[in-house]
Scaffold this active site. Structure first.
Site, PDB file in Angstrom:
ATOM      1  N   ASN A   9       0.804  -1.213   0.000  1.00 46.62           N
ATOM      2  CA  ASN A   9       0.000   0.000   0.000  1.00 46.62           C
ATOM      3  C   ASN A   9       0.837   1.264   0.000  1.00 46.62           C
ATOM      4  O   ASN A   9       0.402   2.294  -0.512  1.00 46.62           O
ATOM      5  CB  ASN A   9      -0.924   0.003   1.225  1.00 46.62           C
ATOM      6  CG  ASN A   9      -2.028  -1.026   1.113  1.00 46.62           C
ATOM      7  OD1 ASN A   9      -2.909  -0.915   0.279  1.00 46.62           O
ATOM      8  ND2 ASN A   9      -1.963  -2.061   1.941  1.00 46.62           N
ATOM      9  N   THR A  10       2.045   1.198   0.554  1.00 45.81           N
ATOM     10  CA  THR A  10       2.912   2.373   0.641  1.00 45.81           C
ATOM     11  C   THR A  10       4.055   2.313  -0.363  1.00 45.81           C
ATOM     12  O   THR A  10       4.360   3.307  -1.028  1.00 45.81           O
ATOM     13  CB  THR A  10       3.483   2.517   2.060  1.00 45.81           C
ATOM     14  OG1 THR A  10       2.414   2.591   2.998  1.00 45.81           O
ATOM     15  CG2 THR A  10       4.338   3.778   2.173  1.00 45.81           C
ATOM     16  N   ILE A  12       6.376  -0.179  -3.390  1.00 46.57           N
ATOM     17  CA  ILE A  12       6.577  -1.345  -4.248  1.00 46.57           C
ATOM     18  C   ILE A  12       8.039  -1.735  -4.099  1.00 46.57           C
ATOM     19  O   ILE A  12       8.933  -0.934  -4.391  1.00 46.57           O
ATOM     20  CB  ILE A  12       6.254  -1.039  -5.722  1.00 46.57           C
ATOM     21  CG1 ILE A  12       4.775  -0.678  -5.875  1.00 46.57           C
ATOM     22  CG2 ILE A  12       6.607  -2.233  -6.599  1.00 46.57           C
ATOM     23  CD1 ILE A  12       4.406  -0.245  -7.279  1.00 46.57           C
ATOM     24  N   GLY A 107      -3.866 -12.532   1.808  1.00 49.86           N
ATOM     25  CA  GLY A 107      -3.004 -11.637   1.041  1.00 49.86           C
ATOM     26  C   GLY A 107      -1.819 -12.353   0.432  1.00 49.86           C
ATOM     27  O   GLY A 107      -1.217 -13.239   1.054  1.00 49.86           O
ATOM     28  N   ASP A 109       1.114 -11.250  -0.039  1.00 51.51           N
ATOM     29  CA  ASP A 109       2.329 -11.012   0.731  1.00 51.51           C
ATOM     30  C   ASP A 109       2.420 -11.954   1.925  1.00 51.51           C
ATOM     31  O   ASP A 109       3.515 -12.439   2.269  1.00 51.51           O
ATOM     32  CB  ASP A 109       2.403  -9.547   1.183  1.00 51.51           C
ATOM     33  CG  ASP A 109       1.181  -9.103   1.979  1.00 51.51           C
ATOM     34  OD1 ASP A 109       0.115  -9.730   1.857  1.00 51.51           O
ATOM     35  OD2 ASP A 109       1.300  -8.101   2.712  1.00 51.51           O
ATOM     36  N   ASP A 129       4.892  -9.050  10.151  1.00 47.05           N
ATOM     37  CA  ASP A 129       5.198  -8.165   9.029  1.00 47.05           C
ATOM     38  C   ASP A 129       4.799  -6.747   9.432  1.00 47.05           C
ATOM     39  O   ASP A 129       3.617  -6.432   9.569  1.00 47.05           O
ATOM     40  CB  ASP A 129       4.426  -8.611   7.788  1.00 47.05           C
ATOM     41  CG  ASP A 129       4.832  -7.845   6.534  1.00 47.05           C
ATOM     42  OD1 ASP A 129       5.414  -6.749   6.666  1.00 47.05           O
ATOM     43  OD2 ASP A 129       4.551  -8.326   5.426  1.00 47.05           O
ATOM     44  N   THR A 184       7.141  17.342  22.937  1.00 42.92           N
ATOM     45  CA  THR A 184       6.016  16.799  22.178  1.00 42.92           C
ATOM     46  C   THR A 184       6.442  15.742  21.173  1.00 42.92           C
ATOM     47  O   THR A 184       5.838  14.662  21.079  1.00 42.92           O
ATOM     48  CB  THR A 184       5.275  17.936  21.450  1.00 42.92           C
ATOM     49  OG1 THR A 184       4.800  18.869  22.417  1.00 42.92           O
ATOM     50  CG2 THR A 184       4.104  17.396  20.648  1.00 42.92           C
TER      51      THR A 184
END
Length: 258
Positions: A9-10, A12, A107, A109, A129, A184
């Site tokens: 999703n983020t 390849i 999935g 993966d 994962d 913070t």
């Protein structure tokens, strides 16, 4: 050379294998708006960056959790190598069983990582994962995939803090010196990193209790090297477990013309 492609999703992730040796790894950002031509150019640049010629690509296998990109990457691979990419899909020879309610929903993966863990390290085992989501998968003594637990990933939590609150900023992800932080940014880092590590430790204990024995644990994914050192359990990190599984799957399913 066998080109392995893990479409997340983020990112390849590309890997080039010669026999069982992983010669290079390269990451591209996942963007469903890119065309096959654009991805072909990026893959060619990645090959060139690592000294690999496009003519050396003898085959390609893909694990994808982003269905809109499947046809795009298939076409890009065809541009580059004149070969058809093999996609991890139901019915593929894997050497492991899938014991869950809907096997076709597992999935690609997760299947690749389970295959790699089973054949490289042995079963039973627990595979963690740590990527966009953190997925904890159990492979039983017979090498069968028996299920997964999925929780929001480290960066997902960090981004949610920044986007859903009025005063918390976007920050870089580094391990703070103390759990109880004094500014913070470090407060956010502490909660996200130490909190995620504690969650993993707790889930390992629960999974071991449910499974009835202490399982060997292997970790993979882009965030594994940042989180796993903060865990109290013994966990072996193999960041390229999915790519290694893809290479094994290619060898098991290779046919002339692929």
């Amino acid at each position: 050379m066998i080109l392995t492609v893990d479409i997340g999703n983020t990112n390849i992730t590309l890997g080039g294998f010669e026999a069982d040796q992983l010669r290079f790894v390269c990451r591209l950002s996942t963007d469903s708006a890119r065309t096959a031509d654009e991805y072909a150019v990026l893959i060619l640049q990645a090959l060139a960056l690592h000294g690999a010629e496009k003519d050396s690509v003898a085959g390609c296998i893909v694990a994808s959790v982003v269905p809109p990109l499947n046809a795009v990457i298939r076409k890009a691979v065809r541009f580059i190598s004149k070969k058809e990419a093999l996609f991890v899909a139901p019915g593929m020879k894997s050497g492991i069983g899938i014991q869950c309610d809907i096997p076709s929903s597992v999935g690609a993966d997760l299947i690749a990582a389970s295959v790699a863990a089973h054949y490289i390290y042995g079963s039973p085992c627990l595979i963690i994962d740590i990527g966009t989501a953190t997925k904890m998968t159990v492979v039983n003594r017979n090498g069968a995939f028996i299920g997964t637990s999925i929780v929001p990933g480290v960066l997902m939590g960090l981004n949610a803090l920044a986007e859903r609150t009025a005063q918390l900023p976007k920050i870089s992800l580094e391990v703070p010196r103390t759990v109880v932080a004094k500014n913070t940014a470090d407060c956010m880092r502490s909660g996200v990193l130490f909190g995620h590590a504690s969650m993993i430790d707790g889930m390992i204990d629960r999974i071991n209790q449910e499974f009835g024995e202490v399982l060997p644990v292997y970790a993979t994914g882009g965030m594994s090297s940042a989180v796993i050192p903060l865990c109290s359990h013994e966990i072996r990190v193999d960041e390229q477990l999915v790519l290694k599984g893809l290479n094994i799957l290619y060898q098991k399913n290779h046919r002339d013309g692929i």
